[in-house]
Design a protein around this motif. Structure first.
Motif, PDB file in Angstrom:
ATOM      1  N   THR A  63       0.833  -1.203   0.000  1.00 27.14           N
ATOM      2  CA  THR A  63       0.000   0.000   0.000  1.00 27.14           C
ATOM      3  C   THR A  63       0.869   1.256   0.000  1.00 27.14           C
ATOM      4  O   THR A  63       2.070   1.200   0.312  1.00 27.14           O
ATOM      5  CB  THR A  63      -0.903   0.026   1.245  1.00 27.14           C
ATOM      6  N   PRO A  64       0.281   2.409  -0.301  1.00 20.73           N
ATOM      7  CA  PRO A  64       1.036   3.663  -0.203  1.00 20.73           C
ATOM      8  C   PRO A  64       1.604   3.891   1.205  1.00 20.73           C
ATOM      9  O   PRO A  64       2.727   4.381   1.344  1.00 20.73           O
ATOM     10  CB  PRO A  64      -0.005   4.729  -0.565  1.00 20.73           C
ATOM     11  N   LEU A  65       0.843   3.511   2.246  1.00 21.12           N
ATOM     12  CA  LEU A  65       1.366   3.666   3.614  1.00 21.12           C
ATOM     13  C   LEU A  65       2.584   2.786   3.824  1.00 21.12           C
ATOM     14  O   LEU A  65       3.589   3.220   4.378  1.00 21.12           O
ATOM     15  CB  LEU A  65       0.273   3.323   4.635  1.00 21.12           C
ATOM     16  N   TRP A  66       2.530   1.554   3.382  1.00 19.71           N
ATOM     17  CA  TRP A  66       3.642   0.612   3.549  1.00 19.71           C
ATOM     18  C   TRP A  66       4.902   1.173   2.894  1.00 19.71           C
ATOM     19  O   TRP A  66       5.974   1.159   3.492  1.00 19.71           O
ATOM     20  CB  TRP A  66       3.259  -0.734   2.933  1.00 19.71           C
ATOM     21  N   ILE A  67       4.758   1.688   1.671  1.00 20.40           N
ATOM     22  CA  ILE A  67       5.938   2.207   0.969  1.00 20.40           C
ATOM     23  C   ILE A  67       6.451   3.484   1.626  1.00 20.40           C
ATOM     24  O   ILE A  67       7.654   3.707   1.702  1.00 20.40           O
ATOM     25  CB  ILE A  67       5.678   2.392  -0.549  1.00 20.40           C
ATOM     26  N   ALA A  68       5.554   4.329   2.128  1.00 17.72           N
ATOM     27  CA  ALA A  68       5.989   5.545   2.825  1.00 17.72           C
ATOM     28  C   ALA A  68       6.793   5.178   4.067  1.00 17.72           C
ATOM     29  O   ALA A  68       7.841   5.784   4.336  1.00 17.72           O
ATOM     30  CB  ALA A  68       4.784   6.411   3.196  1.00 17.72           C
ATOM     31  N   ILE A  69       6.338   4.178   4.816  1.00 14.25           N
ATOM     32  CA  ILE A  69       7.062   3.725   6.010  1.00 14.25           C
ATOM     33  C   ILE A  69       8.398   3.112   5.609  1.00 14.25           C
ATOM     34  O   ILE A  69       9.442   3.404   6.194  1.00 14.25           O
ATOM     35  CB  ILE A  69       6.209   2.723   6.824  1.00 14.25           C
ATOM     36  N   GLU A  70       8.394   2.273   4.591  1.00 11.97           N
ATOM     37  CA  GLU A  70       9.629   1.610   4.143  1.00 11.97           C
ATOM     38  C   GLU A  70      10.682   2.624   3.715  1.00 11.97           C
ATOM     39  O   GLU A  70      11.865   2.442   3.959  1.00 11.97           O
ATOM     40  CB  GLU A  70       9.301   0.638   3.000  1.00 11.97           C
ATOM     41  N   LYS A  71      10.239   3.714   3.093  1.00 10.18           N
ATOM     42  CA  LYS A  71      11.161   4.743   2.614  1.00 10.18           C
ATOM     43  C   LYS A  71      11.464   5.804   3.681  1.00 10.18           C
ATOM     44  O   LYS A  71      12.244   6.713   3.440  1.00 10.18           O
ATOM     45  CB  LYS A  71      10.586   5.434   1.372  1.00 10.18           C
ATOM     46  N   GLY A  72      10.798   5.717   4.840  1.00 10.86           N
ATOM     47  CA  GLY A  72      11.040   6.688   5.910  1.00 10.86           C
ATOM     48  C   GLY A  72      10.348   8.020   5.704  1.00 10.86           C
ATOM     49  O   GLY A  72      10.754   9.025   6.286  1.00 10.86           O
ATOM     50  N   ASN A  73       9.310   8.034   4.884  1.00 12.47           N
ATOM     51  CA  ASN A  73       8.577   9.278   4.593  1.00 12.47           C
ATOM     52  C   ASN A  73       7.433   9.442   5.595  1.00 12.47           C
ATOM     53  O   ASN A  73       6.268   9.180   5.299  1.00 12.47           O
ATOM     54  CB  ASN A  73       8.056   9.256   3.154  1.00 12.47           C
ATOM     55  N   LEU A  74       7.784   9.878   6.804  1.00 11.82           N
ATOM     56  CA  LEU A  74       6.826   9.872   7.907  1.00 11.82           C
ATOM     57  C   LEU A  74       5.719  10.904   7.769  1.00 11.82           C
ATOM     58  O   LEU A  74       4.594  10.659   8.213  1.00 11.82           O
ATOM     59  CB  LEU A  74       7.555  10.054   9.232  1.00 11.82           C
TER      60      LEU A  74
END
Length: 125
Positions: A63-74
Motif C-alpha cells: 500500500t502507499p502507507l507501507w511504501i511511505a514507512i519503508e522509505k522513511g517518509n513519515l
C-alpha cells in the motif's frame, strides 16, 4: 478540466500498476499526497501496487502507507493514516506489515506513529 475529470485521471492505474498516490507516498511528496487524497474514491488509500522489494529481490504488492514507512517518509505516512490508511495491511508476498518494516529499519518514530494509529504489534509475519 472538470473536478470529476481530474478525479478520474488521478485514479487511473497505468501499465506499471503504480498509482499517483503510491508514487507520491514513495517519494515523500506530502504536498501531493495531501492534495490528491480528498479527490480519490473511498478505499483508494489502501490500494496495493507492485513493488520490487530489494532485500528479497522479488515483486510484492504493498500500500502507499507501507511504501511511505519503508522509505522513511513519515509526514506522508501521517497524512495517509489521517485519511484512514490501514496500518495492519501486509505485503502480498511475505505478510510484512508497516510495523514490521519500521522495526526492520529501526525507525522508532515510524513505530510510534503506527502504534498511535492502532497498528497491531502482535501480527506475525
Amino acid at each position: 478540466l472538470s473536478q470529476q475529470s481530474f478525479t478520474s485521471l488521478l485514479s487511473l492505474i497505468p501499465n506499471n500498476g503504480l498509482t499517483c498516490l503510491f508514487v507520491a507516498a514513495s517519494n515523500g511528496n506530502e504536498r501531493i499526497v495531501r492534495q490528491i487524497l480528498p479527490l480519490l474514491p473511498e478505499g483508494y488509500v489502501n490500494l496495493a501496487c507492485p513493488y520490487f522489494h530489494k532485500p528479497y529481490k522479488d515483486i510484492t504488492y504493498v500500500t502507499p502507507l507501507w511504501i511511505a514507512i519503508e522509505k522513511g517518509n513519515l509526514e506522508a505516512a501521517k497524512i495517509l493514516l489521517q485519511h484512514h490508511a490501514d496500518p495492519n495491511l501486509a505485503d502480498s508476498l511475505h505478510g510484512r506489515t508497516c510495523l514490521h518494516e519500521a522495526a526492520w529499519y529501526g525507525n522508532t518514530e515510524a513505530i510510534a506513529l503506527l502504534l498511535s494509529f492502532n497498528a497491531n504489534p502482535s501480527v506475525v509475519e
